[in-house]
Design a protein around this motif. Structure first.
Motif, short mmCIF file in Angstrom:
data_model
loop_
_atom_site.label_atom_id
_atom_site.label_comp_id
_atom_site.label_asym_id
_atom_site.label_seq_id
_atom_site.Cartn_x
_atom_site.Cartn_y
_atom_site.Cartn_z
N ALA A 141 14.60 12.43 -6.15
CA ALA A 141 14.26 11.73 -4.90
C ALA A 141 13.34 10.55 -5.19
CB ALA A 141 13.60 12.70 -3.93
N GLY A 142 12.40 10.75 -6.11
CA GLY A 142 11.52 9.65 -6.51
C GLY A 142 12.28 8.53 -7.18
N MET A 143 13.22 8.89 -8.06
CA MET A 143 14.03 7.87 -8.73
C MET A 143 14.86 7.08 -7.73
SD MET A 143 15.54 9.45 -12.27
CE MET A 143 15.53 11.19 -11.89
N ALA A 144 15.47 7.80 -6.79
CA ALA A 144 16.31 7.13 -5.80
C ALA A 144 15.50 6.13 -4.99
CB ALA A 144 16.94 8.17 -4.87
N ALA A 145 14.31 6.53 -4.58
CA ALA A 145 13.47 5.65 -3.76
C ALA A 145 13.02 4.43 -4.54
CB ALA A 145 12.26 6.43 -3.25
N GLU A 146 12.61 4.63 -5.79
CA GLU A 146 12.10 3.50 -6.57
C GLU A 146 13.22 2.55 -6.98
OE1 GLU A 146 9.08 1.17 -8.20
OE2 GLU A 146 9.02 2.88 -6.85
N ALA A 147 14.37 3.08 -7.38
CA ALA A 147 15.50 2.21 -7.73
C ALA A 147 15.90 1.36 -6.54
CB ALA A 147 16.68 3.05 -8.22
N LEU A 148 15.86 1.96 -5.35
CA LEU A 148 16.18 1.22 -4.14
C LEU A 148 15.15 0.11 -3.89
CD1 LEU A 148 17.82 0.83 -1.53
CD2 LEU A 148 16.34 2.56 -0.47
N GLU A 149 13.86 0.41 -4.08
CA GLU A 149 12.82 -0.60 -3.88
C GLU A 149 12.99 -1.77 -4.85
OE1 GLU A 149 8.82 0.74 -3.77
OE2 GLU A 149 9.24 2.38 -2.36
N ILE A 150 13.34 -1.47 -6.09
CA ILE A 150 13.58 -2.53 -7.07
C ILE A 150 14.74 -3.40 -6.63
CG2 ILE A 150 14.30 -2.99 -9.45
CD1 ILE A 150 12.81 -0.42 -10.25
N ALA A 151 15.81 -2.76 -6.14
CA ALA A 151 16.98 -3.50 -5.68
C ALA A 151 16.63 -4.40 -4.49
CB ALA A 151 18.10 -2.53 -5.30
N VAL A 152 15.86 -3.86 -3.54
CA VAL A 152 15.50 -4.64 -2.34
C VAL A 152 14.63 -5.84 -2.72
CG1 VAL A 152 14.17 -4.56 -0.20
CG2 VAL A 152 15.76 -2.70 -0.75
N ARG A 153 13.68 -5.62 -3.62
CA ARG A 153 12.82 -6.74 -4.04
C ARG A 153 13.65 -7.85 -4.69
NH1 ARG A 153 9.12 -2.65 -5.78
NH2 ARG A 153 9.82 -2.92 -7.94
N TYR A 154 14.58 -7.46 -5.54
CA TYR A 154 15.40 -8.46 -6.21
C TYR A 154 16.30 -9.18 -5.21
CZ TYR A 154 18.35 -10.67 -9.71
OH TYR A 154 19.03 -11.60 -10.47
N ALA A 155 16.85 -8.42 -4.26
CA ALA A 155 17.74 -9.04 -3.26
C ALA A 155 16.98 -10.02 -2.39
CB ALA A 155 18.37 -7.95 -2.40
#
Length: 339
Positions: A206-220
């Motif tokens: 769950a932590g990995m999913a949340a952080e990977a998503l945050e990284i994606a959103v920041r880049y987008a």
């Protein structure tokens, strides 16, 4: 059911969030990637009581529950910590339940890395044990015996998830084999520990999913195409929204399973299985989306997207075939049986 964290639990989450942010940044993860283990991080975590967080104070632990372990594991997953927090904490609790106070003390203190093998042994060998390449001892189910096998760490296998996975023989030359339980009792203790491992691993996912998503959103939000951020394109907004719902769901089902465990409800093993199956799948999909958002950059070693994808896939496969687990969950739901 009240899943709101208590003030003490919020303190635990915040304290470990700070520790992992400081002691497990991307640079440290990359430095420890080959070994799959960061000794300095392990020392800090053991000193904070992470290994014994779900062990009673009378047994030398911190006296917390699996909600607290889930909070620690979630932060460890966010930062891709190269330390077997879940495997060691589950092993410590299992050893305490088996009455091995002498071993528990060393394990909780972090002086001796003892981990749990989440799959039954095959022909006397525990296969692909997370942290098996650094642990001094492994708790595993070998036929009808639950054993503590102590010896030199195993030879690290090619491990794309940098989990320090290794095969560990449970007997023979150089291995001290200690039988903890036999027959039905051995299977009962092991299944309970396996379900607790699923719970902790679900939190890490769950932590990995949340952080990977945050990284994606920041880049987008930063990456420009046609003069506008790529995050403004509906083709990315929809999958990002889907990933956000899956990540939130992962956190929710994991904390619910931990709550059920700590309140002694019989339904907690099934909840833990669902939490692991969903959270592991969400972590992989979130990491895949993160890589996709980065385009060609996502495949390069310089970006962190590939780190999350490799770790997420490795954790998901640590319990065996994910499709078989979903089939077991479905069969149990249809028949009312146990997993």
């Amino acid at each position: 059911m009240d899943l709101e964290l208590t003030p003490d639990q919020r303190d635990v989450a915040e304290a470990f969030a700070r520790v992992f942010a400081h002691d497990s940044p991307s640079e440290r993860v990359r430095a420890a990637e080959e070994a799959g283990f960061d000794p300095a991080l392990w020392k800090v975590l053991a000193g904070m009581g992470a290994v014994g967080i779900a062990v009673a104070t009378d047994d030398g632990g911190s006296g917390g529950g699996f909600v607290e372990l889930a909070l620690v594991a979630e932060e460890a997953g966010r930062r891709l910590a190269c330390a077997p927090v879940v495997e060691a904490a589950v092993a410590a609790r299992l050893l305490a339940d088996a009455g091995l106070g002498d071993v528990v003390a060393d394990a909780v203190a972090g002086e001796r890395v003892v981990v749990f093998a989440p799959r039954p042994a095959e022909a006397g060998v525990a296969r692909l044990v997370p942290a098996g390449a650094v642990a001094r001892a492994v708790v595993a189910l070998d036929g009808d015996e639950l054993v503590l096998a102590s010896g030199s760490p195993g030879e690290a296998l090619r491990d794309l998830g940098f989990l320090a996975a290794a095969d560990r023989p449970l007997g023979g030359a150089g291995v001290e084999r200690r039988v903890l339980a036999t027959g039905a009792r051995a299977h009962e203790l092991w299944r309970q520990a396996r379900d607790r491992w699923r719970l902790g691993a679900a939190a890490a996912c769950a932590g990995m999913a949340a952080e990977a998503l945050e990284i994606a959103v920041r880049y987008a939000a930063e990456r420009q195409q046609f003069g506008v951020p790529i995050g403004s394109f509906q083709a990315l907004q929809q999958p990002l929204a889907d990933a956000a719902m899956a990540a939130d769901g992962a956190r929710l089902v994991t904390r619910e399973a931990a709550w059920r465990h700590d309140h002694g409800l019989d339904s907690w093993p099934a909840a833990a299985a669902v939490a692991f199956a969903h959270s592991a799948q969400a972590a992989v999909r979130s990491a895949e989306l993160c890589l996709h958002v980065h385009g060609g950059y996502g495949y390069t070693l310089e970006y962190d997207a590939q780190l999350y994808l490799r770790r997420a896939k490795a954790v998901r496969l640590s319990a065996g075939d994910p499709d078989l687990l979903w089939e077991e969950i479905g069969a149990a739901a249809m028949t009312g049986g146990e997993l």
